[in-house]
Motif scaffolding. Structure first.
Motif, PDB file in Angstrom:
ATOM      1  N   THR A  72       9.701 -83.149  98.465  1.00 31.42           N
ATOM      2  CA  THR A  72       8.775 -83.103  97.323  1.00 31.42           C
ATOM      3  C   THR A  72       9.395 -82.390  96.111  1.00 31.42           C
ATOM      4  OG1 THR A  72       7.778 -81.004  98.008  1.00 31.42           O
ATOM      5  CG2 THR A  72       6.791 -83.019  98.893  1.00 31.42           C
ATOM      6  N   VAL A  73      10.496 -81.656  96.342  1.00 32.15           N
ATOM      7  CA  VAL A  73      11.069 -80.849  95.245  1.00 32.15           C
ATOM      8  C   VAL A  73      11.618 -81.751  94.131  1.00 32.15           C
ATOM      9  CG1 VAL A  73      12.787 -79.099  94.633  1.00 32.15           C
ATOM     10  CG2 VAL A  73      11.676 -79.002  96.861  1.00 32.15           C
ATOM     11  N   GLY A  74      12.364 -82.804  94.512  1.00 33.50           N
ATOM     12  CA  GLY A  74      13.007 -83.681  93.525  1.00 33.50           C
ATOM     13  C   GLY A  74      12.004 -84.310  92.562  1.00 33.50           C
ATOM     14  N   PRO A  75      11.024 -85.077  93.093  1.00 33.02           N
ATOM     15  CA  PRO A  75      10.043 -85.691  92.193  1.00 33.02           C
ATOM     16  C   PRO A  75       9.294 -84.654  91.349  1.00 33.02           C
ATOM     17  CG  PRO A  75       9.839 -86.614  94.395  1.00 33.02           C
ATOM     18  CD  PRO A  75      10.840 -85.502  94.489  1.00 33.02           C
ATOM     19  N   ARG A  76       9.035 -83.481  91.919  1.00 30.79           N
ATOM     20  CA  ARG A  76       8.297 -82.447  91.178  1.00 30.79           C
ATOM     21  C   ARG A  76       9.122 -81.920  89.998  1.00 30.79           C
ATOM     22  NH1 ARG A  76       6.517 -79.651  95.510  1.00 30.79           N
ATOM     23  NH2 ARG A  76       8.066 -78.002  95.282  1.00 30.79           N
ATOM     24  N   MET A  77      10.415 -81.660  90.244  1.00 23.90           N
ATOM     25  CA  MET A  77      11.271 -81.172  89.152  1.00 23.90           C
ATOM     26  C   MET A  77      11.388 -82.221  88.046  1.00 23.90           C
ATOM     27  SD  MET A  77      14.392 -79.158  91.012  1.00 23.90           S
ATOM     28  CE  MET A  77      15.290 -78.808  89.495  1.00 23.90           C
ATOM     29  N   ALA A  78      11.528 -83.488  88.447  1.00 25.40           N
ATOM     30  CA  ALA A  78      11.639 -84.570  87.457  1.00 25.40           C
ATOM     31  C   ALA A  78      10.346 -84.659  86.649  1.00 25.40           C
ATOM     32  CB  ALA A  78      11.922 -85.889  88.167  1.00 25.40           C
ATOM     33  N   GLN A  79       9.218 -84.571  87.339  1.00 22.95           N
ATOM     34  CA  GLN A  79       7.921 -84.658  86.651  1.00 22.95           C
ATOM     35  C   GLN A  79       7.773 -83.549  85.606  1.00 22.95           C
ATOM     36  OE1 GLN A  79       4.517 -85.112  89.161  1.00 22.95           O
ATOM     37  NE2 GLN A  79       3.082 -84.600  87.545  1.00 22.95           N
TER      38      GLN A  79
END
Ligand code: ADP
Ligand code: NI
Length: 218
Positions: A72-79
């Motif tokens: 979940t970290v990747g999509p959250r950082m991108a968002q």
């Protein structure tokens, strides 16, 4: 920010600052290659280039491999990054879904993409996993994770779940059988399938030479 080129340039600078000098084959130049592969593939497809470019640039920011398997970290950082630039919510949603779905999850699992833009970025990322560059990245990753290069007593495993795939600590040569040699048949676009063919053959010759040297030991 409203100009699409300004958003892409700012994202390039953001990712460059985060990943320059990374030592496992996920450094800025990996992102640069995936970004350029993605643009080359998209030139033959009717895709939203803005979404393709931003997803390619952001795809490994916060990768699960470097956050204890947390996907979940990747999509959250991108968002968060894209919100800070005021990118349209529907574009943010498309980009984050691509990043969420992108990763390889094991030989016996599916990593289907739900958009054409996603297929393009996944193909571009996978082209960088094969051929001479793919071989180099794989040994860089293995060294980074303290893996043995090759151990003839440990056989490759075709993982049926993402959990089993993520938990593996097998020698680096096994990764060829667990992922790299399977990628050419999992490409989506014609452009990537064509490029993958030659890179696949190069990996086959590399392995043949590797075993020939090994088998010559007395
Ligand atoms: P993906 O999201 O599909 O994992 P990445 O861009 O994050 O794609 O990079 C994956 C690359 O990292 C692999 O192609 C390989 O070079 C390296 N890698 C990942 N796992 C391993 C492993 N267990 N052994 C060796 N290399 C690995
Ligand atoms: Ni990648």
């Amino acid at each position: 920010m409203s100009n699409t080129q300004d958003i892409i340039n700012a994202t390039e600078d953001y990712v460059k600052a985060l990943l320059t000098g990374e030592g496992s084959g996920h450094d800025w130049w990996h992102i640069y290659r995936v970004w350029h592969n993605a643009k080359a593939i998209a030139a033959h497809e009717q895709a939203d280039l803005f979404v393709v470019e931003l997803a390619a640039l952001l795809h490994d920011v916060g990768d699960h491999k470097f956050h204890n398997g947390d996907e979940t970290v990747g999509p959250r950082m991108a968002q968060q990054w894209l919100e800070s630039l005021k990118v349209a919510p529907e574009n943010i949603a498309s980009i984050c879904l691509i990043i969420k779905e992108l990763s390889y999850k094991g030989a016996g699992t599916s990593s289907a993409m739900s958009s054409l833009e996603g297929c393009i970025v996944q193909d571009a990322d996978r082209l960088d996993a094969i051929g001479a560059i793919g071989i180099a990245r794989t040994f860089a990753y293995g060294g980074h994770k303290n893996r043995e290069m090759y151990n003839p007593e440990i056989m490759p495993e075709l993982h049926d779940t993402f959990e089993a795939y993520k938990a593996s600590t097998a020698p680096t040569i096994n990764h060829f059988y667990e992922k790299l040699l399977l990628l050419k048949d999992r490409m989506h676009t014609r452009t990537a399938k064509e490029i993958a063919q030659q890179r696949h053959q190069f990996m086959e010759s590399f392995l043949a030479q590797f075993y020939a040297e090994w088998d010559a030991l007395r």
